[in-house]
Design a protein around this motif. Sequence first.
Motif, mmCIF file in Angstrom:
data_model
loop_
_atom_site.group_PDB
_atom_site.id
_atom_site.type_symbol
_atom_site.label_atom_id
_atom_site.label_comp_id
_atom_site.label_asym_id
_atom_site.label_seq_id
_atom_site.Cartn_x
_atom_site.Cartn_y
_atom_site.Cartn_z
ATOM 1 N N UNK A 173 -21.639 29.891 -61.573
ATOM 2 C CA UNK A 173 -21.421 30.190 -63.466
ATOM 3 C C UNK A 173 -19.908 30.331 -63.476
ATOM 4 N N UNK A 174 -19.379 31.043 -61.906
ATOM 5 C CA UNK A 174 -17.608 31.348 -62.743
ATOM 6 C C UNK A 174 -17.422 29.819 -63.451
ATOM 7 N N UNK A 175 -17.160 29.031 -61.682
ATOM 8 C CA UNK A 175 -16.891 28.043 -62.213
ATOM 9 C C UNK A 175 -16.876 27.198 -63.565
ATOM 10 N N UNK A 176 -18.241 26.944 -64.187
ATOM 11 C CA UNK A 176 -18.597 26.367 -65.737
ATOM 12 C C UNK A 176 -17.389 26.766 -66.353
ATOM 13 N N UNK A 210 -23.287 20.863 -67.174
ATOM 14 C CA UNK A 210 -23.727 20.345 -66.104
ATOM 15 C C UNK A 210 -22.983 19.391 -65.303
ATOM 16 N N UNK A 211 -21.572 19.143 -65.254
ATOM 17 C CA UNK A 211 -20.885 18.161 -63.839
ATOM 18 C C UNK A 211 -20.477 19.445 -62.948
ATOM 19 N N UNK A 212 -20.087 20.418 -63.692
ATOM 20 C CA UNK A 212 -20.112 21.574 -62.425
ATOM 21 C C UNK A 212 -21.152 21.564 -62.047
ATOM 22 N N UNK A 213 -22.069 21.274 -62.550
ATOM 23 C CA UNK A 213 -23.557 22.217 -61.320
ATOM 24 C C UNK A 213 -23.573 20.786 -60.787
ATOM 25 N N UNK A 214 -23.513 19.634 -60.889
ATOM 26 C CA UNK A 214 -24.095 18.772 -60.068
ATOM 27 C C UNK A 214 -23.070 18.219 -59.022
ATOM 28 N N UNK A 215 -22.305 18.803 -59.247
ATOM 29 C CA UNK A 215 -20.619 18.791 -58.694
ATOM 30 C C UNK A 215 -20.859 20.047 -57.459
ATOM 31 N N UNK A 216 -20.885 20.593 -57.355
ATOM 32 C CA UNK A 216 -21.065 22.133 -56.566
ATOM 33 C C UNK A 216 -22.134 22.628 -56.486
ATOM 34 N N UNK A 230 -13.983 25.103 -68.169
ATOM 35 C CA UNK A 230 -15.277 24.990 -69.973
ATOM 36 C C UNK A 230 -13.668 25.528 -70.637
ATOM 37 N N UNK A 231 -12.896 26.062 -70.481
ATOM 38 C CA UNK A 231 -11.678 27.021 -70.459
ATOM 39 C C UNK A 231 -10.850 25.999 -70.951
ATOM 40 N N UNK A 232 -10.713 24.834 -69.888
ATOM 41 C CA UNK A 232 -10.123 23.882 -69.951
ATOM 42 C C UNK A 232 -10.311 22.497 -70.674
#
Length: 425
Positions: free
Chosen positions: A51-54, A72-78, A58-60
């Motif tokens: 959640x923190x990584x999202x 979606x990309x973060x949850x699939x990758x991590x 997302x800020x970038x």
Amino acid sequence: MELYNLKKNEQRVTFAQAVKLGLGDNQGLFFPSHIPTLGNIDELLAKDFVSRSVDILDAFLGDELGSDTVESMVRSAFNFPLAVEKVKDQTYALELTHGPTLAFKDFGARFLAQCLNHLCKDEKATILTATSGDTGAAVAHAFYGLDNINVAVLYPKGKISVLQEKLFCTLGKNIHTYAVTGRFDDCQQLVKDAFDDLELKEAISLNSANSINIARLLAQICYYFEAVAKVPASERKNLVVSVPSGNFGDLTAGMLAKALGLPIKRFIAATNLNDTVPRYLETGEWAPTPTVATRSNAMDVSAPNNWPRIEELLKTQFWDKSLITGVKVDEEQTVAGLKALYEEDYLCEPHGAIAAFALDNELKADETGIFLCTAHPSKFQESVEEILNIHVMLPKALADVADKEILSLDIDANFAQLRGHLMAI
């Protein structure tokens, strides 16, 4: 998100363009025109890793890709764990070794694969990357089986461990591996030559998955936040992070995390005998020497590609070079560092041991230290067993490939030869 070329500042690109191009004109690295401001850091640190990584990514990228796509990309990758372990008073280990290829590069490679798969859609692409050990496996596994993307990995023949080699050179399908007669720097030069060949670049839609690709660097920011989040709040005032450094992408990500507001006091750039950066920080002279082979082969890099990004961060954030302490750790010290960790009931491997040794020698009484463990000890089974006189059990990821045939082609450090192979993929 806008980025500019460090060698040609007038070249401005979006994140999507930067990811697809890999390198800018004149082999320039892309760098963010603006580093975003995050919200309350303590509230961010209280969240779970994904959640923190999202929120961080997302800020970038949210404005360009859309927040739902980023999530979606973060949850699939991590989709694998990481850990922070207390080794002794004042010292913690950030373990980045629990992914599918047992190395920190799983984070960046898997996020990059998600980005390219989203951005390329039905387009064909060829990923070309050089590896001194772990990048090849992380990239190969991240892209394995994707119908529209071929991967070509170059590595120095005989200069990575057999288990490292088997982890990515036994896959086949869309993964093509080349054992180059020469050093890692020769492999990097071949990658640069390929990107300078505009005809080739266009013909095969060439891209890179090395740490020069901005998508990988952004992904790596996230685990620095996790490291700090897992340290008790009472110990966060004077945090020192020791990074085993080869191509310096990992340290770049850590400094980007600091620029975002993560409370890191200073960094230690721990190198092996390939000590271009420690010498530069001491003398001000950039003087790469021929690469020396060491036990910590993933760090056998004498001309680190990411250093210009670190210089740019120092300049744009108005930081003094004293933020980074460069430490060279020789082979005897690497062995001593590994043994010292084992005496603390902590099993590591040469790269992490270098970071731990440098931290142990540089940490002050009022500081708390974190060192990065970048690969699982089993990936360096022979070296670890020899030094510690123990038997290291192979995790399933390595046991499954131990007896498989290596499918690599042997090539010279010759661009014309490589070009022919790439055109034939």
